[in-house]
Design a protein around this motif. Sequence first.
Motif, mmCIF file in Angstrom:
data_model
loop_
_atom_site.group_PDB
_atom_site.id
_atom_site.type_symbol
_atom_site.label_atom_id
_atom_site.label_comp_id
_atom_site.label_asym_id
_atom_site.label_seq_id
_atom_site.Cartn_x
_atom_site.Cartn_y
_atom_site.Cartn_z
ATOM 1 N N CYS A 8 0.802 -1.233 0.000
ATOM 2 C CA CYS A 8 0.000 0.000 0.000
ATOM 3 C C CYS A 8 0.832 1.279 0.000
ATOM 4 O O CYS A 8 0.272 2.381 0.042
ATOM 5 C CB CYS A 8 -0.939 0.021 1.199
ATOM 6 S SG CYS A 8 -2.304 -1.112 1.008
ATOM 7 N N HIS A 9 2.144 1.138 0.013
ATOM 8 C CA HIS A 9 2.971 2.353 0.030
ATOM 9 C C HIS A 9 4.325 2.046 -0.582
ATOM 10 O O HIS A 9 5.246 1.593 0.084
ATOM 11 C CB HIS A 9 3.128 2.878 1.467
ATOM 12 C CG HIS A 9 3.751 4.243 1.545
ATOM 13 N ND1 HIS A 9 3.224 5.259 2.303
ATOM 14 C CD2 HIS A 9 4.863 4.769 0.964
ATOM 15 C CE1 HIS A 9 3.972 6.345 2.184
ATOM 16 N NE2 HIS A 9 4.985 6.067 1.382
ATOM 17 N N ASP A 10 4.431 2.293 -1.877
ATOM 18 C CA ASP A 10 5.681 2.044 -2.587
ATOM 19 C C ASP A 10 6.019 3.310 -3.378
ATOM 20 O O ASP A 10 5.172 4.195 -3.524
ATOM 21 C CB ASP A 10 5.489 0.843 -3.538
ATOM 22 C CG ASP A 10 6.801 0.154 -3.881
ATOM 23 O OD1 ASP A 10 7.818 0.845 -4.001
ATOM 24 O OD2 ASP A 10 6.794 -1.075 -4.059
ATOM 25 N N HIS A 11 7.247 3.409 -3.837
ATOM 26 C CA HIS A 11 7.620 4.482 -4.766
ATOM 27 C C HIS A 11 8.379 3.810 -5.900
ATOM 28 O O HIS A 11 9.600 3.729 -5.892
ATOM 29 C CB HIS A 11 8.491 5.541 -4.074
ATOM 30 C CG HIS A 11 7.799 6.272 -2.974
ATOM 31 N ND1 HIS A 11 6.959 7.340 -3.204
ATOM 32 C CD2 HIS A 11 7.787 6.081 -1.636
ATOM 33 C CE1 HIS A 11 6.482 7.784 -2.036
ATOM 34 N NE2 HIS A 11 6.962 7.030 -1.074
ATOM 35 N N MET A 12 7.615 3.305 -6.870
ATOM 36 C CA MET A 12 8.208 2.465 -7.906
ATOM 37 C C MET A 12 9.171 3.221 -8.826
ATOM 38 O O MET A 12 10.032 2.607 -9.444
ATOM 39 C CB MET A 12 7.097 1.853 -8.774
ATOM 40 C CG MET A 12 6.025 1.107 -8.019
ATOM 41 S SD MET A 12 6.583 -0.438 -7.311
ATOM 42 C CE MET A 12 6.791 -1.418 -8.749
ATOM 43 N N ILE A 44 -5.427 10.271 -3.427
ATOM 44 C CA ILE A 44 -4.755 11.545 -3.153
ATOM 45 C C ILE A 44 -3.750 11.341 -2.029
ATOM 46 O O ILE A 44 -4.100 10.888 -0.945
ATOM 47 C CB ILE A 44 -5.778 12.645 -2.788
ATOM 48 C CG1 ILE A 44 -6.692 12.934 -3.992
ATOM 49 C CG2 ILE A 44 -5.070 13.922 -2.334
ATOM 50 C CD1 ILE A 44 -5.989 13.388 -5.263
ATOM 51 N N LYS A 45 -2.475 11.666 -2.324
ATOM 52 C CA LYS A 45 -1.405 11.556 -1.325
ATOM 53 C C LYS A 45 -1.096 12.954 -0.807
ATOM 54 O O LYS A 45 -0.897 13.881 -1.596
ATOM 55 C CB LYS A 45 -0.152 10.952 -1.973
ATOM 56 C CG LYS A 45 1.126 11.036 -1.106
ATOM 57 C CD LYS A 45 1.180 9.970 -0.050
ATOM 58 C CE LYS A 45 2.386 10.106 0.881
ATOM 59 N NZ LYS A 45 3.652 9.688 0.283
ATOM 60 N N CYS A 46 -1.078 13.100 0.492
ATOM 61 C CA CYS A 46 -0.741 14.398 1.064
ATOM 62 C C CYS A 46 0.156 14.172 2.274
ATOM 63 O O CYS A 46 0.401 13.036 2.673
ATOM 64 C CB CYS A 46 -2.015 15.152 1.450
ATOM 65 S SG CYS A 46 -3.023 14.251 2.621
ATOM 66 N N THR A 78 5.879 -0.581 2.196
ATOM 67 C CA THR A 78 7.322 -0.580 2.439
ATOM 68 C C THR A 78 7.957 0.791 2.365
ATOM 69 O O THR A 78 9.061 0.990 2.857
ATOM 70 C CB THR A 78 8.048 -1.422 1.381
ATOM 71 O OG1 THR A 78 7.504 -1.073 0.115
ATOM 72 C CG2 THR A 78 7.898 -2.883 1.644
ATOM 73 N N ASP A 79 7.282 1.753 1.670
ATOM 74 C CA ASP A 79 7.949 3.017 1.344
ATOM 75 C C ASP A 79 9.221 2.708 0.554
ATOM 76 O O ASP A 79 10.223 3.407 0.672
ATOM 77 C CB ASP A 79 8.268 3.813 2.619
ATOM 78 C CG ASP A 79 8.312 5.310 2.356
ATOM 79 O OD1 ASP A 79 7.994 5.736 1.235
ATOM 80 O OD2 ASP A 79 8.667 6.048 3.279
ATOM 81 N N ALA A 80 9.171 1.645 -0.237
ATOM 82 C CA ALA A 80 10.341 1.263 -1.034
ATOM 83 C C ALA A 80 10.683 2.368 -2.015
ATOM 84 O O ALA A 80 9.897 3.250 -2.279
ATOM 85 C CB ALA A 80 10.076 -0.042 -1.773
HETATM 86 ZN ZN LIG Z 1 6.560 7.358 1.013
#
Ligand SMILES: [Zn+2]
Length: 416
Positions: free
Chosen positions: A62-66, A192-194, A323-325
């Motif tokens: 639910c939280h990646d930065h591909m 929406i990401k804030c 992961t905030d990968a």
């Molecule tokens: Zn992040």
Amino acid sequence: MKVLRGARLIDGTGAAPVTGATIVIDGERIASVAVRNEGDFPHDAEIVDCTGKTILPGLIDCHDHMANHRYDLAHRWGIDEPESTRHLRTAAVLRQTLEAGYTMIRDAAGLDAGFKRAIDEGLIAGPRLVLSISIISPIGGIGDAVAPSGASPFGDCCCVPRDPLLPSGVVETLGDVRPVVRRMVRAGADVIKCATTGGASSRPGHGPKDGAFNLDEMQALVEEAHALDRRVMCHALGGRGLDIAIAAEVDSIEHGCYLDEDPRQLERMAERNIFFVPTLLVYEYHRKSPLPHVRERAHALHEHHILAVQRALAAGVKVVAGTDAGGHGHPANAGELDCLVRAGMTPMQAVQAATLWAAECCGRAHEVGTVEKGKFADLIVVAGDPLADIATLREAKNIALVLKGGEVAADRMTHR
Ligand SMILES: [Zn+2]
């Protein structure tokens, strides 16, 4: 038609595993799920013998930065390699992530809608994508990329180089909030990401308890996002900004490292069904950061973060895997499940955190997240038992088969 027979099934609902399951797949969807090798399927169906293996729903992060591949400024600002190389690197990461068993990824900023289109058109392989495009934050917030000197030569997304074709996520006044949300949706945002606080890796002076956005701005943001049928995922670590995010009723709190400090916050999250995406894995990386202020913050929040996960579970808040990968490497998504178990979740809860609960967090539980009739045939066949050892899921070699929408995305089955 495809029929998977003989496996132990963990269906993602939290129900105890069953052995000898038969899963019939018709096209892109699951036609039936039966136990004890019954099931109804035609003679010419393709049978896949899964005896001794475990079937789970395709995993969800639910939280990646591909599109982010390193944390240093040179990479974030796009001056270390040509853009084309970076895009091809991102395409490779999308394929590797899918092949590792992740059939859906919520990108927490950086990935543009073109990657989703390329996957849909079959140009490249990748998971289903839930996109946020860019982080929305005020001047000085984490989406306002400035150097420690105050300069912003390549602004203004915190994790990838600025793309002039994409809208800016920097809000200057209350009146800007709604147009910025609308522009993000126009550019392809599914969510929406804030951000209402700084983070471990943000610039000195904007740390985990330093606020960004006032309550009236956040209320406008959430109201506008919901009016456009978009959920809101909010980066919020602690302090007043965390309070404001929860008061504005965002749909998920990302990181939430200091949620242990005020029990009313978790109570309210449970009441309003606000998800908690702790992203424990990225802080292991930040604790070893070459930057002293990042290291210090990551160490200071560690014990709070573990307590926050435990208290969230006790309060009835759904804790979800992310992961905030990005800067710490791809595809390391299943490492988060290890972290969640070490923080106090049972392996079954960790599986739910990356399947049904994750699908609910993304607003997609009607189509993915469990192995049930009618849902997309997104599932993985695992050599081993993740309930006995959750780390089984970390090694791609244990992910014997990956199906996305009934199609084979990776096949490491040794005998058919
Ligand atoms: Zn992040």
